[in-house]
Design a protein around this motif. Sequence first.
Motif, PDB file in Angstrom:
ATOM      1  N   GLY A 121       0.830  -1.199   0.000  1.00 35.99           N
ATOM      2  CA  GLY A 121       0.000   0.000   0.000  1.00 35.99           C
ATOM      3  C   GLY A 121       0.859   1.241   0.000  1.00 35.99           C
ATOM      4  O   GLY A 121       1.949   1.249   0.574  1.00 35.99           O
ATOM      5  N   THR A 122       0.380   2.307  -0.637  1.00 32.06           N
ATOM      6  CA  THR A 122       1.161   3.542  -0.675  1.00 32.06           C
ATOM      7  C   THR A 122       1.205   4.221   0.688  1.00 32.06           C
ATOM      8  O   THR A 122       2.099   5.020   0.959  1.00 32.06           O
ATOM      9  CB  THR A 122       0.591   4.515  -1.738  1.00 32.06           C
ATOM     10  OG1 THR A 122      -0.836   4.495  -1.662  1.00 32.06           O
ATOM     11  CG2 THR A 122       1.005   4.100  -3.122  1.00 32.06           C
ATOM     12  N   HIS A 123       0.226   3.920   1.560  1.00 35.50           N
ATOM     13  CA  HIS A 123       0.251   4.422   2.938  1.00 35.50           C
ATOM     14  C   HIS A 123      -0.207   3.291   3.860  1.00 35.50           C
ATOM     15  O   HIS A 123      -0.971   2.423   3.460  1.00 35.50           O
ATOM     16  CB  HIS A 123      -0.700   5.607   3.155  1.00 35.50           C
ATOM     17  CG  HIS A 123      -0.825   6.504   1.970  1.00 35.50           C
ATOM     18  ND1 HIS A 123       0.226   7.236   1.497  1.00 35.50           N
ATOM     19  CD2 HIS A 123      -1.872   6.762   1.150  1.00 35.50           C
ATOM     20  CE1 HIS A 123      -0.167   7.912   0.437  1.00 35.50           C
ATOM     21  NE2 HIS A 123      -1.436   7.637   0.203  1.00 35.50           N
ATOM     22  N   GLY A 124       0.294   3.324   5.094  1.00 36.81           N
ATOM     23  CA  GLY A 124      -0.198   2.380   6.105  1.00 36.81           C
ATOM     24  C   GLY A 124       0.586   1.101   6.250  1.00 36.81           C
ATOM     25  O   GLY A 124       0.329   0.315   7.159  1.00 36.81           O
ATOM     26  N   LYS A 125       1.589   0.883   5.369  1.00 34.99           N
ATOM     27  CA  LYS A 125       2.351  -0.381   5.410  1.00 34.99           C
ATOM     28  C   LYS A 125       3.040  -0.602   6.750  1.00 34.99           C
ATOM     29  O   LYS A 125       2.916  -1.657   7.357  1.00 34.99           O
ATOM     30  CB  LYS A 125       3.443  -0.401   4.325  1.00 34.99           C
ATOM     31  CG  LYS A 125       2.995  -0.598   2.924  1.00 34.99           C
ATOM     32  CD  LYS A 125       4.182  -0.795   1.988  1.00 34.99           C
ATOM     33  CE  LYS A 125       5.105   0.394   1.921  1.00 34.99           C
ATOM     34  NZ  LYS A 125       4.525   1.567   1.253  1.00 34.99           N
ATOM     35  N   THR A 126       3.786   0.409   7.180  1.00 38.69           N
ATOM     36  CA  THR A 126       4.619   0.230   8.375  1.00 38.69           C
ATOM     37  C   THR A 126       3.768   0.010   9.620  1.00 38.69           C
ATOM     38  O   THR A 126       4.043  -0.891  10.422  1.00 38.69           O
ATOM     39  CB  THR A 126       5.544   1.449   8.554  1.00 38.69           C
ATOM     40  OG1 THR A 126       6.408   1.528   7.421  1.00 38.69           O
ATOM     41  CG2 THR A 126       6.374   1.323   9.815  1.00 38.69           C
ATOM     42  N   THR A 127       2.725   0.825   9.772  1.00 38.85           N
ATOM     43  CA  THR A 127       1.872   0.674  10.954  1.00 38.85           C
ATOM     44  C   THR A 127       1.156  -0.669  10.949  1.00 38.85           C
ATOM     45  O   THR A 127       1.137  -1.382  11.954  1.00 38.85           O
ATOM     46  CB  THR A 127       0.846   1.833  11.018  1.00 38.85           C
ATOM     47  OG1 THR A 127       1.567   3.068  11.028  1.00 38.85           O
ATOM     48  CG2 THR A 127      -0.003   1.739  12.270  1.00 38.85           C
ATOM     49  N   LEU A 302      -4.389  -5.893  20.724  1.00 39.92           N
ATOM     50  CA  LEU A 302      -4.551  -4.563  20.113  1.00 39.92           C
ATOM     51  C   LEU A 302      -4.439  -3.462  21.159  1.00 39.92           C
ATOM     52  O   LEU A 302      -3.858  -2.403  20.912  1.00 39.92           O
ATOM     53  CB  LEU A 302      -5.914  -4.454  19.429  1.00 39.92           C
ATOM     54  CG  LEU A 302      -6.038  -4.805  17.951  1.00 39.92           C
ATOM     55  CD1 LEU A 302      -7.446  -4.492  17.465  1.00 39.92           C
ATOM     56  CD2 LEU A 302      -5.002  -4.102  17.093  1.00 39.92           C
ATOM     57  N   ALA A 303      -4.984  -3.729  22.333  1.00 43.93           N
ATOM     58  CA  ALA A 303      -4.988  -2.727  23.407  1.00 43.93           C
ATOM     59  C   ALA A 303      -3.587  -2.429  23.920  1.00 43.93           C
ATOM     60  O   ALA A 303      -3.348  -1.368  24.504  1.00 43.93           O
ATOM     61  CB  ALA A 303      -5.877  -3.205  24.555  1.00 43.93           C
ATOM     62  N   THR A 304      -2.640  -3.338  23.703  1.00 40.36           N
ATOM     63  CA  THR A 304      -1.272  -3.141  24.229  1.00 40.36           C
ATOM     64  C   THR A 304      -0.283  -2.684  23.149  1.00 40.36           C
ATOM     65  O   THR A 304       0.915  -2.619  23.395  1.00 40.36           O
ATOM     66  CB  THR A 304      -0.741  -4.435  24.881  1.00 40.36           C
ATOM     67  OG1 THR A 304      -0.701  -5.482  23.902  1.00 40.36           O
ATOM     68  CG2 THR A 304      -1.630  -4.864  26.038  1.00 40.36           C
ATOM     69  N   PHE A 305      -0.793  -2.365  21.942  1.00 43.24           N
ATOM     70  CA  PHE A 305       0.101  -1.858  20.900  1.00 43.24           C
ATOM     71  C   PHE A 305       0.498  -0.421  21.226  1.00 43.24           C
ATOM     72  O   PHE A 305      -0.349   0.442  21.402  1.00 43.24           O
ATOM     73  CB  PHE A 305      -0.579  -1.930  19.531  1.00 43.24           C
ATOM     74  CG  PHE A 305       0.268  -1.378  18.419  1.00 43.24           C
ATOM     75  CD1 PHE A 305       1.387  -2.069  17.978  1.00 43.24           C
ATOM     76  CD2 PHE A 305      -0.048  -0.152  17.826  1.00 43.24           C
ATOM     77  CE1 PHE A 305       2.188  -1.551  16.964  1.00 43.24           C
ATOM     78  CE2 PHE A 305       0.742   0.369  16.813  1.00 43.24           C
ATOM     79  CZ  PHE A 305       1.854  -0.335  16.383  1.00 43.24           C
ATOM     80  N   LYS A 306       1.823  -0.165  21.292  1.00 47.04           N
ATOM     81  CA  LYS A 306       2.319   1.156  21.715  1.00 47.04           C
ATOM     82  C   LYS A 306       2.511   2.122  20.552  1.00 47.04           C
ATOM     83  O   LYS A 306       2.416   3.332  20.732  1.00 47.04           O
ATOM     84  CB  LYS A 306       3.646   0.993  22.459  1.00 47.04           C
ATOM     85  CG  LYS A 306       3.524   0.258  23.784  1.00 47.04           C
ATOM     86  CD  LYS A 306       4.910   0.105  24.402  1.00 47.04           C
ATOM     87  CE  LYS A 306       4.861  -0.702  25.688  1.00 47.04           C
ATOM     88  NZ  LYS A 306       6.225  -0.937  26.221  1.00 47.04           N
ATOM     89  N   GLY A 307       2.850   1.590  19.384  1.00 49.14           N
ATOM     90  CA  GLY A 307       3.063   2.462  18.230  1.00 49.14           C
ATOM     91  C   GLY A 307       4.412   2.245  17.582  1.00 49.14           C
ATOM     92  O   GLY A 307       5.149   1.318  17.911  1.00 49.14           O
ATOM     93  N   ILE A 308       4.717   3.139  16.632  1.00 44.28           N
ATOM     94  CA  ILE A 308       5.977   3.090  15.891  1.00 44.28           C
ATOM     95  C   ILE A 308       6.603   4.471  15.970  1.00 44.28           C
ATOM     96  O   ILE A 308       5.902   5.482  15.915  1.00 44.28           O
ATOM     97  CB  ILE A 308       5.748   2.744  14.398  1.00 44.28           C
ATOM     98  CG1 ILE A 308       4.943   1.458  14.271  1.00 44.28           C
ATOM     99  CG2 ILE A 308       7.055   2.601  13.642  1.00 44.28           C
ATOM    100  CD1 ILE A 308       3.592   1.695  13.715  1.00 44.28           C
TER     101      ILE A 308
END
Length: 450
Positions: A121-127, A302-308
Motif C-alpha cells: 500500500g502507498t500508505h499504512g504499510k509500516t503501521t 490490540l490494546a497493548t500496541f504502543k506504536g511506531i
Amino acid sequence: MEKDLKNIAKFYFLGIGGIGMSGLARYFKQTGKSVVGYDKTATEITAGLVSFGIDVNFADTVEAIPEGYTDPKETLVVYTPAIPKNSVQLNYFREGGFTLMKRAEVLGMVTRDTYCFAVAGTHGKTTTTSILAHLLKETGTPITAFLGGVSENFNSNFLMEGTDYTVVEADEFDRSFLHLSPDIACVTSMDADHLDIYGDKSALEASFREFTKRLKPGGKLFVKSGLPLEGITYGLEDESDYNIQDIQLSNSTYLFTVRTPVGIIQDVTFSKPGRHNLLNALAAFAMAAELGAPHSRLAEALATFKGIKRRFSYHINREDLVYIDDYAHHPSEIDAVCEAVRSAHPGKKVLAVFQPHLFSRTRDFADEFAESLSGFDALVMLEIYPARELPIPGVTADWLLEKVKLKDKRLLEKAALPEYLKQAEAEVILTIGAGDIGVEVERIKKVLNS
C-alpha cells in the motif's frame, strides 16, 4: 538460489543504515552469518547495528572494506537503490565479479520457504505490519518480522521469535514487492506516488494488480473497502467482511466493536488516534484472525500496541502544550494526520512544520500538498529534502509555500526552528516529513520543555 543463500557465509550491505536494509542485516547476523556494511552517515540505526555486533564503515572507499570481504566467491553484496551509481564501493564490487543483489530480491528469497504475511500500500504499510507482528507475537506465533519503522513494543525494526512465519512490508518503490510470494497479503491503499518510477497512476495500479498475482496457491488477499481489487474486504462502519462499528474516542483512545465473518467482538480498544490507524489495526486483526488466532486474544493484544517511532509519536502531551512527530510525506498522509490531530485535540490551535521529501514528489503533488497543508492553523515550511534527487528548476519550498492558503505561514531554515517554536503560540505542534526532520525531534523537545 535458496541453497546458494544458505551456503553464503559473508554478507556486505551497501546502505546498511536504511530501515529495510538494517532489518535484513540483523536477520543474517542472528542466523550466524558474518555481516558488515557501509553507509554514508552514522545514525541511531547504525549505532544499533554496531551494538548488535555488526561492523559499519562510513567512508566510500575500497580501503574501508574489511579484508575478509574481498573474495567474490565468499561474499554476497546486498545493496539498496538509494546507493548512487558512482559509489566507489558499489563499482569495486561490480568490477570485481561479486554477486550483487537488491534488498528486495534477498528478502524474497528469505521469505519464500516460510508462511509469509505481506502488507502493501502507498500508505499504512509500516503501521499495519508492526501491529500484525505485535498481534502474532502476543498470540504465540513463531515469527520473523521485517518492519519499515521502529516498533515501540520491540524497540526495533526487526523481531525474530521463530522462522516458520514471516511478516514483511511489500514496498511498491522500484516494484520491489514483485519479488515476494506471500501466503496472506494485504493492500491498504493505491494512491498515486513514486511517479518518478511509474510515470502515472495507472502504471502504479497495474503493479499492485501484479503483486496480488504473486500470492501462493490458496493464498488470501485482504483489500481496504473501495479499492479496485478482489479480496476479503475491511472497512469502517460499512458492509465489509471485517468492519469496525460503534466508534467512540476518548483521551486519544478508541473504543469500538469489530464485526468479522464469524462473529462480533465488543469493547475493543486501540490507542493510536486517526481513522486511518483504525483501518491499519483492523487489517492486522483480520490477517491474524485468518491464521486462526483467537479473536478475544487479538483484541487484548490490540490494546497493548504502543506504536511506531515517527508515526504520530507524542513527545510532549500536556494540557498547555502537545508536540507530535510523524513521517507523513504524501498529501493523503498529511490529511490523515490532520484528521487524527483534530479528533484527538479538538478546538486547539495546530502549528505544522513540514519538510517536503523529493523534488519530483513536490512537483507532482504541489497543489494537493498545498490543499492538505492548508488544513492546519499555521505552517512552517522547511527546504525540500532531496534524498536521492538533484534539484528541479523552479521546484522550491518557497514556490510550494506560495500555494498554501494560510495567513500564518513562513519559510524557515532548519537551524532556526527550535527557537521559533519556543516563541510560537500554538497549543499543538506537529513536525511532519520523511527527510531528516526526525533528527531534530530531541532538540525541539528540549527547547519546548525548557
